[in-house]
Design a protein around this motif. Structure first.
Motif, PDB file in Angstrom:
ATOM      1  N   GLU A  32       0.848  -1.189   0.000  1.00 36.02           N
ATOM      2  CA  GLU A  32       0.000   0.000   0.000  1.00 36.02           C
ATOM      3  C   GLU A  32       0.894   1.252   0.000  1.00 36.02           C
ATOM      4  O   GLU A  32       1.713   1.428   0.891  1.00 36.02           O
ATOM      5  CB  GLU A  32      -0.898   0.001   1.238  1.00 36.02           C
ATOM      6  N   ARG A  33       0.713   2.075  -1.002  1.00 34.10           N
ATOM      7  CA  ARG A  33       1.521   3.289  -1.163  1.00 34.10           C
ATOM      8  C   ARG A  33       0.833   4.448  -0.457  1.00 34.10           C
ATOM      9  O   ARG A  33      -0.279   4.831  -0.825  1.00 34.10           O
ATOM     10  CB  ARG A  33       1.708   3.598  -2.649  1.00 34.10           C
ATOM     11  N   ILE A  34       1.483   5.004   0.579  1.00 30.13           N
ATOM     12  CA  ILE A  34       0.870   6.051   1.398  1.00 30.13           C
ATOM     13  C   ILE A  34       1.834   7.217   1.540  1.00 30.13           C
ATOM     14  O   ILE A  34       2.964   7.056   2.003  1.00 30.13           O
ATOM     15  CB  ILE A  34       0.495   5.524   2.808  1.00 30.13           C
ATOM     16  N   GLY A  35       1.392   8.404   1.164  1.00 29.80           N
ATOM     17  CA  GLY A  35       2.198   9.599   1.349  1.00 29.80           C
ATOM     18  C   GLY A  35       2.196  10.032   2.803  1.00 29.80           C
ATOM     19  O   GLY A  35       1.178   9.966   3.492  1.00 29.80           O
ATOM     20  N   LEU A  36       3.349  10.465   3.287  1.00 31.78           N
ATOM     21  CA  LEU A  36       3.459  10.922   4.671  1.00 31.78           C
ATOM     22  C   LEU A  36       2.886  12.332   4.796  1.00 31.78           C
ATOM     23  O   LEU A  36       3.291  13.237   4.079  1.00 31.78           O
ATOM     24  CB  LEU A  36       4.921  10.884   5.111  1.00 31.78           C
ATOM     25  N   ARG A 187      12.774 -11.369   0.786  1.00 32.50           N
ATOM     26  CA  ARG A 187      11.600 -10.937   0.013  1.00 32.50           C
ATOM     27  C   ARG A 187      11.246  -9.505   0.376  1.00 32.50           C
ATOM     28  O   ARG A 187      11.105  -9.170   1.553  1.00 32.50           O
ATOM     29  CB  ARG A 187      10.404 -11.845   0.289  1.00 32.50           C
ATOM     30  N   GLU A 188      11.115  -8.653  -0.614  1.00 31.92           N
ATOM     31  CA  GLU A 188      10.801  -7.255  -0.370  1.00 31.92           C
ATOM     32  C   GLU A 188       9.371  -7.112   0.155  1.00 31.92           C
ATOM     33  O   GLU A 188       8.419  -7.614  -0.450  1.00 31.92           O
ATOM     34  CB  GLU A 188      10.967  -6.447  -1.655  1.00 31.92           C
ATOM     35  N   VAL A 189       9.240  -6.417   1.298  1.00 28.41           N
ATOM     36  CA  VAL A 189       7.923  -6.283   1.938  1.00 28.41           C
ATOM     37  C   VAL A 189       7.502  -4.835   2.135  1.00 28.41           C
ATOM     38  O   VAL A 189       6.374  -4.571   2.581  1.00 28.41           O
ATOM     39  CB  VAL A 189       7.893  -7.022   3.300  1.00 28.41           C
ATOM     40  N   THR A 200       7.151   8.977   0.806  1.00 25.73           N
ATOM     41  CA  THR A 200       6.108   7.985   0.564  1.00 25.73           C
ATOM     42  C   THR A 200       6.559   6.669   1.154  1.00 25.73           C
ATOM     43  O   THR A 200       7.704   6.245   0.966  1.00 25.73           O
ATOM     44  CB  THR A 200       5.848   7.810  -0.946  1.00 25.73           C
ATOM     45  N   ILE A 201       5.661   6.025   1.889  1.00 27.24           N
ATOM     46  CA  ILE A 201       5.972   4.755   2.529  1.00 27.24           C
ATOM     47  C   ILE A 201       5.124   3.654   1.900  1.00 27.24           C
ATOM     48  O   ILE A 201       3.930   3.831   1.670  1.00 27.24           O
ATOM     49  CB  ILE A 201       5.742   4.840   4.052  1.00 27.24           C
ATOM     50  N   TYR A 202       5.768   2.515   1.615  1.00 28.39           N
ATOM     51  CA  TYR A 202       5.099   1.350   1.062  1.00 28.39           C
ATOM     52  C   TYR A 202       4.941   0.321   2.173  1.00 28.39           C
ATOM     53  O   TYR A 202       5.933  -0.200   2.690  1.00 28.39           O
ATOM     54  CB  TYR A 202       5.911   0.772  -0.097  1.00 28.39           C
ATOM     55  N   LEU A 203       3.683   0.051   2.563  1.00 28.19           N
ATOM     56  CA  LEU A 203       3.401  -0.858   3.668  1.00 28.19           C
ATOM     57  C   LEU A 203       2.728  -2.132   3.180  1.00 28.19           C
ATOM     58  O   LEU A 203       1.964  -2.103   2.206  1.00 28.19           O
ATOM     59  CB  LEU A 203       2.470  -0.178   4.683  1.00 28.19           C
ATOM     60  N   PRO A 204       2.975  -3.265   3.860  1.00 27.90           N
ATOM     61  CA  PRO A 204       2.210  -4.473   3.564  1.00 27.90           C
ATOM     62  C   PRO A 204       0.716  -4.184   3.753  1.00 27.90           C
ATOM     63  O   PRO A 204       0.346  -3.274   4.492  1.00 27.90           O
ATOM     64  CB  PRO A 204       2.722  -5.479   4.596  1.00 27.90           C
ATOM     65  N   PRO A 205      -0.160  -4.943   3.101  1.00 26.08           N
ATOM     66  CA  PRO A 205      -1.606  -4.689   3.217  1.00 26.08           C
ATOM     67  C   PRO A 205      -2.086  -4.719   4.661  1.00 26.08           C
ATOM     68  O   PRO A 205      -1.474  -5.354   5.525  1.00 26.08           O
ATOM     69  CB  PRO A 205      -2.225  -5.832   2.396  1.00 26.08           C
ATOM     70  N   ALA A 206      -3.179  -4.016   4.924  1.00 31.96           N
ATOM     71  CA  ALA A 206      -3.758  -4.002   6.266  1.00 31.96           C
ATOM     72  C   ALA A 206      -4.029  -5.425   6.731  1.00 31.96           C
ATOM     73  O   ALA A 206      -4.542  -6.263   5.976  1.00 31.96           O
ATOM     74  CB  ALA A 206      -5.052  -3.189   6.260  1.00 31.96           C
ATOM     75  N   GLY A 207      -3.674  -5.707   7.977  1.00 29.38           N
ATOM     76  CA  GLY A 207      -3.856  -7.032   8.538  1.00 29.38           C
ATOM     77  C   GLY A 207      -2.675  -7.950   8.349  1.00 29.38           C
ATOM     78  O   GLY A 207      -2.613  -9.025   8.970  1.00 29.38           O
ATOM     79  N   ASP A 208      -1.700  -7.564   7.518  1.00 26.83           N
ATOM     80  CA  ASP A 208      -0.507  -8.379   7.307  1.00 26.83           C
ATOM     81  C   ASP A 208       0.360  -8.363   8.560  1.00 26.83           C
ATOM     82  O   ASP A 208       0.505  -7.336   9.222  1.00 26.83           O
ATOM     83  CB  ASP A 208       0.284  -7.839   6.111  1.00 26.83           C
ATOM     84  N   ALA A 209       0.969  -9.502   8.879  1.00 29.10           N
ATOM     85  CA  ALA A 209       1.767  -9.622  10.100  1.00 29.10           C
ATOM     86  C   ALA A 209       2.991  -8.720  10.094  1.00 29.10           C
ATOM     87  O   ALA A 209       3.526  -8.395  11.169  1.00 29.10           O
ATOM     88  CB  ALA A 209       2.196 -11.077  10.290  1.00 29.10           C
TER      89      ALA A 209
END
Length: 230
Positions: A32-36, A187-189, A200-209
């Motif tokens: 998920e791509r999210i701007g700070l 593996r890139e996460v 911009t921060i790239y986060l694993p999908p919501a609920g991902d460990a």
């Protein structure tokens, strides 16, 4: 045609299998791509931020001294991150680098070493960041493009690794770090892109460990007042 020969001929006609890495969907498409976003913090010296459900504030300070025979950089940062599933995590970071030289001969070098400790996080949570010096022509080109760093975060028994890499924007960093890619077990996460108008921060999908750890890792890297020296 004999059955065995037929099978062998058919297999030779198949296209070669792609390596696993080539089949992997790019990290930027799996996250998920999210701007700070900037927000009001507790005081002027502690600006606030928001990245998705993660909010908080930082206080970062960098200092340096330059003389013909020596140089020294020091950096400290205090970070507070909150999210519904994460709770409140605080980080205290510090580190630096220095060198001395006589008649152009450098000695007594202290390479960049920057460490973060966390409270409100798993008991083993800690981050360290150091210089990276990739070799070869490719490594030289990467060092020319941007300062090279590598970092590790331990979080609840899992080790995450980050290395400097351009994610977006022009391949010109102006001597500054342009971004980091975060991986787990090769593996890139996730990632942090600082090569634009806002990080911009790239986060694993919501609920991902991995989501909380990657968020804290990326925000800690963003908060680092990097002296940007190789």
């Amino acid at each position: 045609m004999r059955p065995i020969l037929f099978v062998a001929t058919a297999l030779l006609m198949l296209p070669p299998a792609l390596p696993a890495a080539a089949q992997e969907t790019p990290m930027t498409e799996r996250t998920e791509r999210i701007g700070l976003e900037g927000r009001r913090g507790p005081r002027l010296t502690q600006p606030g931020f928001a990245v998705g459900e993660y909010t908080g504030h930082i206080s970062a300070r960098g200092s340096g001294a330059r003389m013909p025979w020596a140089s020294r950089d020091r950096a400290t940062a205090d970070l507070q991150v909150s999210a519904p599933a994460l709770g409140e995590v605080t980080g205290a970071c510090e580190g630096g680098q220095s060198h001395r030289s006589i008649l152009g001969i450098q000695f007594d070098t202290e390479d960049l070493a920057y460490v973060c400790r966390y409270e409100g996080a798993p008991a083993d949570a800690a981050m360290s960041l150091v210089l990276s010096r990739p070799g070869g022509l490719g490594g030289l080109m990467r060092r020319v493009q941007q300062p090279q760093r590598v970092a590790e975060l331990t979080w609840n028994g899992v080790v995450y690794r980050a290395e400097t890499r351009r994610i977006g924007g022009l391949p010109i960093g102006g001597g500054m770090v342009m971004g980091y890619v975060i991986s787990r077990d090769g593996r890139e996460v996730g990632g942090l892109d600082m090569n634009g108008f806002r990080p911009t921060i790239y986060l694993p999908p919501a609920g991902d460990a991995d989501r909380d750890a990657v968020a804290v890792f990326a925000l800690s890297l963003w908060a680092f007042p990097d002296p940007a020296r190789n």
